[in-house]
Design a protein around this motif. Structure first.
Motif, short mmCIF file in Angstrom:
data_model
loop_
_atom_site.label_atom_id
_atom_site.label_comp_id
_atom_site.label_asym_id
_atom_site.label_seq_id
_atom_site.Cartn_x
_atom_site.Cartn_y
_atom_site.Cartn_z
N UNK B 183 -23.53 43.37 -24.79
CA UNK B 183 -24.30 42.37 -25.54
C UNK B 183 -23.41 41.17 -25.89
N UNK B 184 -22.21 41.45 -26.34
CA UNK B 184 -21.34 40.34 -26.73
C UNK B 184 -21.00 39.45 -25.53
N UNK B 185 -20.78 40.08 -24.36
CA UNK B 185 -20.49 39.28 -23.17
C UNK B 185 -21.65 38.36 -22.80
N UNK B 186 -22.88 38.87 -22.91
CA UNK B 186 -24.05 38.03 -22.61
C UNK B 186 -24.09 36.84 -23.56
N UNK B 187 -23.88 37.15 -24.82
CA UNK B 187 -23.91 36.17 -25.92
C UNK B 187 -22.86 35.08 -25.68
N UNK B 188 -21.68 35.50 -25.33
CA UNK B 188 -20.57 34.55 -25.18
C UNK B 188 -20.64 33.79 -23.85
N UNK B 189 -20.95 34.51 -22.79
CA UNK B 189 -21.00 33.87 -21.47
C UNK B 189 -22.07 32.78 -21.41
N UNK B 190 -23.14 32.98 -22.20
CA UNK B 190 -24.21 31.99 -22.21
C UNK B 190 -23.72 30.62 -22.67
N UNK B 191 -22.68 30.60 -23.47
CA UNK B 191 -22.20 29.33 -24.04
C UNK B 191 -20.76 29.01 -23.66
N UNK B 192 -20.20 29.70 -22.72
CA UNK B 192 -18.81 29.45 -22.34
C UNK B 192 -18.67 28.04 -21.74
N UNK B 193 -17.78 27.21 -22.29
CA UNK B 193 -17.74 25.82 -21.86
C UNK B 193 -16.94 25.57 -20.57
N UNK B 194 -17.00 26.50 -19.64
CA UNK B 194 -16.40 26.30 -18.32
C UNK B 194 -17.40 26.80 -17.27
N UNK B 195 -17.30 26.32 -16.03
CA UNK B 195 -18.23 26.80 -15.00
C UNK B 195 -18.07 28.30 -14.76
N UNK B 196 -19.20 28.97 -14.55
CA UNK B 196 -19.17 30.40 -14.23
C UNK B 196 -20.01 30.63 -12.97
N UNK B 197 -19.42 31.30 -12.00
CA UNK B 197 -20.17 31.69 -10.81
C UNK B 197 -20.15 33.21 -10.70
N UNK B 198 -21.34 33.80 -10.55
CA UNK B 198 -21.45 35.25 -10.38
C UNK B 198 -21.84 35.53 -8.94
N UNK B 199 -21.15 36.47 -8.31
CA UNK B 199 -21.52 36.86 -6.94
C UNK B 199 -21.76 38.36 -6.91
N UNK B 200 -22.95 38.77 -6.55
CA UNK B 200 -23.22 40.19 -6.38
C UNK B 200 -22.81 40.54 -4.94
N UNK B 201 -21.81 41.41 -4.81
CA UNK B 201 -21.26 41.71 -3.48
C UNK B 201 -21.64 43.12 -3.01
N UNK B 202 -22.34 43.87 -3.84
CA UNK B 202 -22.69 45.23 -3.46
C UNK B 202 -23.83 45.71 -4.33
N UNK B 203 -23.46 46.51 -5.33
CA UNK B 203 -24.49 47.03 -6.22
C UNK B 203 -24.50 46.27 -7.55
N UNK B 204 -25.69 45.91 -7.97
CA UNK B 204 -25.85 45.26 -9.28
C UNK B 204 -26.77 46.11 -10.12
N UNK B 205 -26.19 47.11 -10.77
CA UNK B 205 -27.02 48.04 -11.51
C UNK B 205 -27.06 47.68 -12.98
N UNK B 206 -28.15 47.09 -13.38
CA UNK B 206 -28.52 47.00 -14.78
C UNK B 206 -27.53 46.25 -15.66
N UNK B 207 -27.50 46.64 -16.93
CA UNK B 207 -26.62 45.98 -17.90
C UNK B 207 -25.16 46.03 -17.51
N UNK B 208 -24.79 47.04 -16.76
CA UNK B 208 -23.42 47.16 -16.29
C UNK B 208 -23.02 46.01 -15.39
N UNK B 209 -23.98 45.49 -14.63
CA UNK B 209 -23.74 44.33 -13.77
C UNK B 209 -23.86 43.04 -14.58
#
Lengths: 283, 322
Positions: B183-209
């Protein structure tokens, strides 16, 4: 504080979701036969063992807010089955049947209200609607409630009662975790207080998003609170779970709750916190 | 290319692999015997190429899930070693432990210095035990966040590589607040003042991803899957039987084309024919080019606007009517 002492361990994952009809009710925990009117007066807490019965959003609204102060917002949001999801029957049929059965449109009710004269925006989840699962509509209503609190500059309360994200909406459900958390981050930047109230159960994606992001996080006694469900954990690790695992007292002990509050004191304790945040220091 | 001696072949890959082996045999035979078999070999190669196209153009969702889980699929470190000219891994969350299911560190990607975070599976049993099968504990998410704060402090873009069967469901994970960490990562990543790129390279299971999956661009390699729960988990609950996973994968719409259509991801990254496991170098190169393309766009956007656009992006996700 009797409820701390209760050692009965149950892994039954789905206790009764609704109070049975009839004049008398049997306590799920201690077996006490209670006159229904009496139970209602006790806010659905067993007078003998303090077991907190699971109650609906309607009852929480009655318990928490000043009389007739709750005004619902975004009441007409409804689910769209954009995945055409089907298991034994189509999701949309299951959803419509639940709407008919419960008289609700989704698993959360949102609105503005007064709590001991404090203006608040509230989102109250309801387990009886598909296990309080979070799909697009729940996420969107919670997100809009957060935006409303920001707009009105009043504290936000979210009461969680949820098995987690709703599988029938796949990735769209998952993204509601990101959406609501993002909105809460903006609310936090604007220094609007957010009080998160956890009831039995609060698990999965709900816990891993807004439920765990309160400035203050409080829980009712003996609520199941966690990320993974106990059955999944038991299966994964192949051993029995310790007594009291993932219950409010356990979660408090491990540092993830601010307090456990008996339902009889819920309104008064929240009012105290709201008073505290509203208070201006002399300078 | 995966090592020949212990090659793992999925059921639907068999006709292709059989044909490829036959071609290889003919080559050997031609060489040894001096017979002119070039025409026959060419004909078979054409057939193999045709077969590959046919099979991979019509993969079911469940077959893609199997490709995403292919034991020889490239994992985060395979990509990192091929994409980055420099990588210094940083360990630990400075709170509890170093989670081996997440690798993270300082990286150079062409002209960029970035913070790179990836979930890491193991190639064999021993390695998998060490990596906990790519299932992070709370300390993994907290390590990731520690590095993201470093990124903010020194103004570095963040790239995350997502590949997990889920956040670990265990006693310690719950005791240490798996839900809070995510939860905290979602909260913080939403407002992180630098570019963020996410790449799903295999399995993206739920909150863990999702715990390392909030960003300005969400990219997905062609044969990855991403959903609210694993097909097995969904099947176990809704069908009361995990063996219905193929149906659950269909019902939940877990593939990259599905997610592009649902407007969750921004781009599908093409994999080498037959899947990323068939050609690590090519797979890594395509992923690298995709990341670079988006990075070059994102670094031009002022942080405030970046955060606004990110909010807008996630606000729109979902389906409802009123």
């Amino acid at each position: 504080m009797d409820w701390f002492k209760r050692t009965k361990q149950t892994l039954k994952s789905v206790p009764k979701t609704e109070l049975p009809d009839g004049l008398w009710v049997k306590c799920e925990n201690c077996g006490e036969i209670i006159y229904k009117k009496e139970l209602e007066k006790k806010l659905y807490v067993c007078p003998k063992c303090d077991f907190h019965f699971r109650i609906t959003s309607k009852e929480y609204i009655r318990i928490l807010f000043d009389e007739d102060s709750f005004k619902e917002i975004n009441a007409n949001l409804m689910t769209v089955d954009s995945l055409n999801f089907k298991d034994s029957k189509p999701y949309i049929d299951k959803y419509m049947a639940t709407v008919k059965k419960t008289g609700m449109k989704e698993a959360v009710v949102t609105g503005t209200a007064k709590l001991e004269k404090h203006d608040v925006v509230a989102a109250i989840m309801d387990f009886k609607f598909l296990g309080g699962s979070m799909g697009s509509v729940v996420g969107e209503k919670v997100a809009r409630a957060i935006d409303k609190a920001l707009e009105l500059k009043v504290p936000l309360l979210i009461l969680s009662s949820s098995g987690g994200a709703r599988m029938h909406e796949g990735i769209l459900s998952l993204m509601q975790m990101a959406k609501t958390s993002a909105k809460l981050a903006r609310l936090a930047e604007n220094k609007i207080p957010y009080i998160s109230i956890l009831t039995n159960p609060t698990t999965g994606g709900t816990t891993a998003s807004y439920a765990m992001l309160g400035d203050i996080i409080l829980a009712e006694p003996d609520a199941l609170i966690g990320f993974a469900g106990p059955r999944v954990i038991k299966q994964t690790i192949g051993q029995d779970l310790p007594p009291g695992f993932q219950r409010s007292e356990f979660v408090l002990e491990h540092g993830f709750l601010d307090m456990i509050v008996h339902r009889h004191q819920l309104k008064q304790r929240i009012a105290g916190i709201l008073d505290f945040f509203a208070h201006k220091n002399p300078h | 290319m995966a090592k020949k001696k212990q090659r793992f072949v999925l059921e639907f890959e068999k006709p292709i692999v059989n044909l490829e082996e036959k071609i290889a045999e003919m080559r050997e035979y031609a060489l040894a015997s001096g017979l002119e078999l070039e025409d026959d070999i060419k004909r078979l190669e054409k057939k193999a190429s045709q077969l590959r196209k046919e099979i991979y153009a019509n993969l079911s969702r469940w077959q893609r899930v199997q490709l995403a889980r292919h034991p020889q699929r490239p994992y985060s470190l395979d990509y990192i070693s091929r994409m980055c000219s420099y990588f210094e891994e940083l360990h630990g969350d400075r709170r509890f432990a170093d989670d081996k299911a997440i690798v993270s560190g300082l990286a150079k990607l062409e002209e960029f210095s970035i913070i790179l975070i990836g979930q890491q599976k193991g190639k064999d049993t021993k390695e998998n035990l060490y990596r906990n099968f790519g299932m992070p504990h709370p300390e993994g998410y907290r390590k990731a966040m520690r590095l993201m704060e470093l990124a903010v402090k020194f103004n570095k873009p963040v790239v995350t590589l997502i590949d997990t069967p889920g956040a670990f469901p265990g006693i310690g994970a719950e005791e240490r607040g798996q839900a809070e960490a995510i939860a905290y990562n979602l909260f913080r990543m939403a407002r992180l003042p630098v570019p963020i790129i996410n790449v799903i390279i295999g399995e993206g299971a739920s909150g863990g991803a999702l715990g390392i999956g909030v960003g300005d661009r969400i990219l997905m390699t062609e044969n990855s899957w991403y959903s609210v729960i694993s097909p097995e988990g969904c099947a176990a609950i809704l069908w009361r039987d995990a063996s219905h996973a193929p149906e659950a994968a269909e019902a939940m719409k877990v593939t990259a084309p599905d997610l592009l259509k649902l407007k969750i991801i921004d781009e599908i990254i093409k994999e080498p024919e037959g899947g990323a496991h068939r050609d690590y170098d090519l797979a890594a190169n395509v992923v690298k080019e995709a990341i670079l393309k988006h990075l070059r766009e994102l670094v031009k956007i002022p942080p405030k606007k970046l955060i606004e656009q990110r909010m807008e992006k996630f606000s729109k996700m979902g389906a409802w009517k009123e």
